[in-house]
Design an enzyme around this catalytic site. Structure first.
Site, short mmCIF file in Angstrom:
data_model
loop_
_atom_site.label_atom_id
_atom_site.label_comp_id
_atom_site.label_asym_id
_atom_site.label_seq_id
_atom_site.Cartn_x
_atom_site.Cartn_y
_atom_site.Cartn_z
CB THR A 71 -25.17 33.02 56.25
OG1 THR A 71 -25.42 32.03 57.26
CG2 THR A 71 -23.86 32.72 55.56
CG ASN A 152 -24.51 29.17 67.48
OD1 ASN A 152 -23.58 29.94 67.70
ND2 ASN A 152 -24.38 28.11 66.71
CD GLN A 180 -29.40 30.95 68.04
OE1 GLN A 180 -30.48 30.83 68.61
NE2 GLN A 180 -29.06 30.16 67.03
CB ALA A 201 -37.45 35.76 59.64
CB CYS A 326 -23.01 24.55 60.55
SG CYS A 326 -23.88 26.09 60.63
N1 PLP Z 1 -25.21 33.43 63.67
C1 PLP Z 1 -25.70 32.62 64.62
C2 PLP Z 1 -25.35 32.86 66.04
C3 PLP Z 1 -26.55 31.56 64.27
O1 PLP Z 1 -27.03 30.76 65.23
C4 PLP Z 1 -26.87 31.37 62.90
C5 PLP Z 1 -27.73 30.22 62.49
O2 PLP Z 1 -27.64 29.14 63.03
C6 PLP Z 1 -26.35 32.26 61.95
C7 PLP Z 1 -25.52 33.27 62.37
C8 PLP Z 1 -26.68 32.09 60.49
O3 PLP Z 1 -28.00 32.53 60.25
P1 PLP Z 1 -28.84 32.03 58.99
O4 PLP Z 1 -29.26 30.63 59.25
O5 PLP Z 1 -30.01 32.98 58.93
O6 PLP Z 1 -27.96 32.17 57.79
#
Ligand code: PLP
Length: 370
Positions: A71, A152, A180, A201, A326
């Site tokens: 994110t 995802n 992903q 990670a 989410c």
């Molecule tokens: N982008 C994708 C495709 C994801 O699946 C996710 C997490 O679910 C993110 C971004 C966000 O990553 P993070 O959880 O490391 O903030």
């Protein structure tokens, strides 16, 4: 039986990674910005980790910047690109991750650049002819293409080669949300000209709260987080050196056995598809089942009896998501299912595998679903 099939949300940390993280936290504590020996020791750990990540992705260490995860990387990249490279148009899709969609929408709104969404078919496959025709019509203006490598929720896999060729042909920037796929799928960023990519990670058996962004050396962006000069001025804040080293260990382990893990989860996915097709013909498959082997999205026909399906599976010891992480926990249909026109038609169940899952677990899921 306890079965974890929510690996696209997050994965269990590998014990070897955990051991390293613990050992480093015990042994070292210097601030990598301090010039004394304790600081220098920590700095070396960070730079070694950067070299490992860069080597595996076939890029230069100077192109890797550690952050707190996907994110933050996405927010930094989008703000940096929009404010500095000043695209007049951004081309994306409605099925990107919310971190990307919200960053793009906010930045486009603030800067006045035009956000355009590509056509997708009922399986969520992006229409690349539409991408080319948009690029043609925007001829000569600065354009950012932002498309994810692996969706995802659906597990759809984008051809990085095709999109980067189009980006190159029309001199557009290409940002790819590779959260992903990095650590699960071979990606050679040195061979495929992607401008910006992202890793996290916790998606590949590393710790949560640590990730990185890849910024191709042609591009210089401004940071989102301001303050110290860490990460060569790209991300202020004292580095979480033990997490950074753990990320490097996790990606190293992932790459050391990537082919075997891919074959293993492909076998699990095939077994699940075969059994469902034969024994539960009412269940459909959302997305392109030929895509990424780690994810399969099932469409359960909606009835009043299966409203609580996720909770019932939970009670039986099976952990998976209805949409993305989410939106799990809320009853709101996911934006991806809405974009596909499936929100009212079925209850999505996302099964996402890891190297730790087994065929017995797949059988248990099918038996419980029946
Ligand atoms: N982008 C994708 C495709 C994801 O699946 C996710 C997490 O679910 C993110 C971004 C966000 O990553 P993070 O959880 O490391 O903030």
């Amino acid at each position: 039986m306890k079965v974890y099939f929510d690996n696209a949300a997050t994965t269990a940390i590998d014990v070897q990674v955990l051991d390293l993280q613990y050992e480093l936290q015990r042994k070292y504590y210097g601030n990598a910005s301090s010039i004394h020996q304790l600081g220098r020791e920590t700095k070396v750990i960070i730079e070694n980790a950067r070299t490992t990540v860069a080597r595996l992705l076939n890029v230069s260490p100077s192109e890797i910047f550690f952050t707190s995860g996907g994110t933050e990387s996405i927010n930094t990249l989008v703000a940096g690109v929009v404010n500095q490279l000043k695209p007049l148009s951004i081309i994306t899709s409605k099925i990107e991750h919310p971190a990307m969609l919200q960053s793009l929408t906010t930045q486009a709104h603030q800067s006045g650049c035009v956000l355009q969404f590509l056509e997708i078919n009922a399986k969520g496959i992006i229409n690349l002819d539409h991408l080319e025709s948009l690029l043609q019509s925007l001829n000569g203006t600065q354009v950012l293409i932002s498309l994810m490598h692996v969706n995802n929720e659906l597990g759809n896999l984008l051809s990085l080669k095709k999109v980067s060729e189009l980006a190159h042909k029309y001199q557009a920037f290409f940002m790819c949300d590779t959260v992903q796929s990095i650590g699960k799928y071979p990606i050679d960023l040195g061979a495929i000209p992607v401008d910006f990519a992202v890793g996290s990670a916790h998606k590949f058996h590393g710790p949560k709260g640590i990730g990185f962004m890849y910024i191709n050396r042609k591009n210089t962006l401004a940071p989102l987080l301001l303050g110290g000069t860490q990460e060569r001025n790209m991300r202020a804040g004292t580095e979480n050196f033990a997490n950074i080293a753990a990320l490097a260990k996790a990606i190293e382990l992932a790459y050391s056995d990537m082919e075997n893990h891919l074959n293993h989860v492909q076998q699990l996915k095939k077994h699940l598809i075969d059994r469902i097709t034969a024994e539960l013909p009412n269940i459909t498959f959302n997305g392109n089942t030929e895509g990424f082997p780690y994810i399969l999205n099932l469409g359960i026909p909606k009835t009043e009896h299966n409203e609580m399906i996720l909770m019932n599976l939970d009670i039986q010891g099976i952990y998976l998501s209805g949409g993305s992480a989410c939106s799990s926990g809320t009853l709101k249909p996911s934006h991806v299912m809405e974009a596909l026109g499936l929100a009212e038609r079925c209850r999505p169940l996302r099964v996402s595998f890891s190297k730790y899952n087994t065929l017995e677990e797949v059988d248990y899921l099918v038996d419980v679903l029946k």
